[in-house]
Design an enzyme around this catalytic site. Sequence first.
Site, short mmCIF file in Angstrom:
data_model
loop_
_atom_site.label_atom_id
_atom_site.label_comp_id
_atom_site.label_asym_id
_atom_site.label_seq_id
_atom_site.Cartn_x
_atom_site.Cartn_y
_atom_site.Cartn_z
N GLU A 266 -1.95 -2.92 -8.14
CA GLU A 266 -2.86 -3.24 -7.29
C GLU A 266 -3.72 -1.81 -6.86
OE1 GLU A 266 -3.69 -2.78 -3.89
OE2 GLU A 266 -2.09 -1.73 -3.46
N HIS B 85 -4.63 -5.48 -1.16
CA HIS B 85 -5.29 -5.45 -0.03
C HIS B 85 -6.67 -6.41 0.01
CE1 HIS B 85 -3.89 -1.67 -0.46
NE2 HIS B 85 -3.57 -1.36 0.82
N SER C 123 1.08 -1.09 0.15
CA SER C 123 0.07 0.16 0.10
C SER C 123 1.39 1.42 -0.40
CB SER C 123 -0.76 0.22 1.15
OG SER C 123 -2.02 1.18 1.17
#
Length: 339
Positions: free
Chosen positions: A240, A309, A143
């Site tokens: 992502e 995630h 992230s």
Amino acid sequence: MNIQRRQFIKTCGLATLATQFPLLTAQSQTSPNTMIKPPRLQVGDTVGLIAPAGIFEPQYIEVVQQYLGKLGLKAKLGKHILDRYGYLAGKDTDRACDVNDMFADSTVKAILAMRGGWGCNRILALLNYQLIRSHAKIIMGYSDITSLLLAINARSRIMTFHGPVATSTWTPFMLDYLKRILFDAEAVKLQNTNSPEGRVQTINPGKAKGKLVGGNLSVLSAMVGSPYLPAWQNRILFVEDTNEDIYRVDRMLTQLKNAGILHRISGFIFGQCTDCQSDNEPSLTLMQVLQDHLLPLGIPVWYGAMIGHIQDKFILPIGAEVEIDANLGTIQLLEAAVS
């Protein structure tokens, strides 16, 4: 010296300042273009815990200590790990200081971020990349931690690891890859589980080789134009994201294309885009957006790799040579990622 730099030296103190000029080691004498593989983990090692981005609930420290204990690892907390500064886990200088200190600390063998959120881009200019290179060790997260992984890989030329943060759910799937890649130095094949979450959607078939690079799409696109990104030629790019409207995914991929990044890579992997839906009508579908941008590249591309995630996630060594198969949705490491 600007105000931010003066404050950084004041915050870290003379002990940390001394680490800005490390003695030459075998690692620091290598060519600056050589990619360094950090030492593998061993039972009994200490993992440094840092909070370089967003805030987290303190009880997660005990949770991750239990996870690490089951792997035979100990934990050492960053000095500022429980700091608070609005939505950030402390002032920029203090969060950067914890990163630099953990690399300089010879008792720490790996570094794990507590969580993502936002904030790592703010500290990139405060990291000591020469120090980090001369004290190479595993650093892992995902992230917002994408910023640290890419910057350290590009500027310090050491392999970094896109994987769980401390507040992730450490599933057997993830632990298996962690042990094989970070402890046993295996050149593993990363392959989805046989489950609905692991369904692969091939966009453009084929195989390709190259060095693996990538991370969170939002963070990566926000870094474009900065000096903290690696080279793109013949790279395998993975991305992502989560909770992004489809038009935003479209916008970010357009930015990568307009910046000349997509036309240089040799393969593209889109992991999971969790809860990426459109709140507007009419809208393109996510697959239409991916096909619009990626099919014209003529390189192997697929969607659905277990990256992002989600609970079960791969450990991805940034900078490692890999071969991908877009038909099967596999990533084969062609080298060990640790020494």
